[in-house]
Write a protein that holds these residues in place. Structure first.
Motif, mmCIF file in Angstrom:
data_model
loop_
_atom_site.group_PDB
_atom_site.id
_atom_site.type_symbol
_atom_site.label_atom_id
_atom_site.label_comp_id
_atom_site.label_asym_id
_atom_site.label_seq_id
_atom_site.Cartn_x
_atom_site.Cartn_y
_atom_site.Cartn_z
ATOM 1 N N PRO A 2 -7.515 1.123 12.134
ATOM 2 C CA PRO A 2 -7.637 -0.195 11.459
ATOM 3 C C PRO A 2 -6.167 -0.615 11.119
ATOM 4 C CG PRO A 2 -8.854 1.419 10.269
ATOM 5 C CD PRO A 2 -8.259 2.338 11.445
ATOM 6 N N THR A 3 -6.015 -1.972 11.271
ATOM 7 C CA THR A 3 -4.814 -2.488 10.923
ATOM 8 C C THR A 3 -4.945 -2.914 9.500
ATOM 9 O OG1 THR A 3 -5.412 -4.879 11.474
ATOM 10 C CG2 THR A 3 -4.578 -3.409 13.079
ATOM 11 N N GLN A 4 -3.746 -3.410 8.899
ATOM 12 C CA GLN A 4 -3.668 -3.777 7.457
ATOM 13 C C GLN A 4 -4.676 -4.892 7.346
ATOM 14 O OE1 GLN A 4 -2.364 -2.247 5.165
ATOM 15 N NE2 GLN A 4 -1.737 -3.368 3.650
ATOM 16 N N LYS A 5 -4.615 -5.829 8.358
ATOM 17 C CA LYS A 5 -5.345 -7.195 8.151
ATOM 18 C C LYS A 5 -6.949 -6.791 8.122
ATOM 19 C CE LYS A 5 -5.938 -11.641 10.504
ATOM 20 N NZ LYS A 5 -5.571 -12.290 11.864
ATOM 21 N N ASP A 6 -7.140 -5.828 8.843
ATOM 22 C CA ASP A 6 -8.653 -5.538 9.000
ATOM 23 C C ASP A 6 -9.071 -5.019 7.790
ATOM 24 O OD1 ASP A 6 -8.908 -6.296 11.646
ATOM 25 O OD2 ASP A 6 -8.702 -3.970 12.555
ATOM 26 N N LYS A 7 -8.241 -3.993 6.850
ATOM 27 C CA LYS A 7 -8.351 -3.573 5.744
ATOM 28 C C LYS A 7 -8.476 -4.751 4.498
ATOM 29 C CE LYS A 7 -6.111 0.900 6.228
ATOM 30 N NZ LYS A 7 -5.239 1.968 5.728
ATOM 31 N N LYS A 8 -7.608 -5.680 4.654
ATOM 32 C CA LYS A 8 -7.907 -6.694 3.803
ATOM 33 C C LYS A 8 -9.132 -7.272 4.071
ATOM 34 C CE LYS A 8 -2.969 -7.508 2.761
ATOM 35 N NZ LYS A 8 -1.819 -8.462 3.068
#
Length: 166
Positions: A2-8
């Motif tokens: 998961p990318t940082q954008k997905d986590k946010k």
């Protein structure tokens, strides 16, 4: 991965779910409080009317107070358990039909098909209470284990953990 954008996005989703859950809870409590106040107000108004205007309490008035009592108990149980007791709704319906039956007998003083229909309805509701009690005894919504209770509910939102708040 998961990318940082997905986590946010996932954190935002969790936050909005929690906010929605708390908003619904707040609405339930406010609405129940208002309903409880209205029940108490109506009961007090009925008692005041009995004491001042009529200066006596008829069986009709007493049964109306029982309806208020059952409504108040139902709201109180919902406050404590978050479960709507269906049996109380049936009890209220039986009390209301009994009140109607007594009023019909007092005003008409004769046997009619209406009396049979009302008493048949009371019998059906009494049987419905028997069915509900039997079903809740044999198929409970709460499973009791040896050490703890587990509520069977697929749509219950768990309370957030402290580490999820960040």
């Amino acid at each position: 991965m998961p990318t940082q954008k997905d986590k946010k996005l996932e954190n935002l989703q969790r936050l909005s779910d929690r906010f929605g859950h708390y908003a619904v809870e707040a609405f339930h409590y406010i609405a129940l409080f208002i309903i409880g106040c209205m029940i108490a107000w109506s009961a007090v108004h009925t008692v005041i009317e009995m004491l001042t205007v009529k200066q006596y309490a008829s069986i009709d008035d007493i049964l109306l107070l029982f309806i208020y009592l059952e409504l108040g108990a139902m709201v109180g149980i919902y406050f404590k358990t978050n479960h709507m007791p269906v049996r109380f709704l049936i009890y209220i319906a039986i009390t209301a039909l009994t009140r109607l039956l007594i009023a019909d007998i007092q005003h008409h003083h004769k046997a009619s098909m209406d009396l049979v229909i009302i008493t048949g309805s009371i019998l059906i509701l009494a049987f419905a209470i028997l069915v509900v009690r039997f079903a809740s005894w044999h198929y409970p919504s709460v499973l009791r284990g040896k050490d703890q209770e587990h509520t069977v509910s697929a749509n219950k939102i768990p309370k957030p953990q402290d580490d999820e708040l960040a």
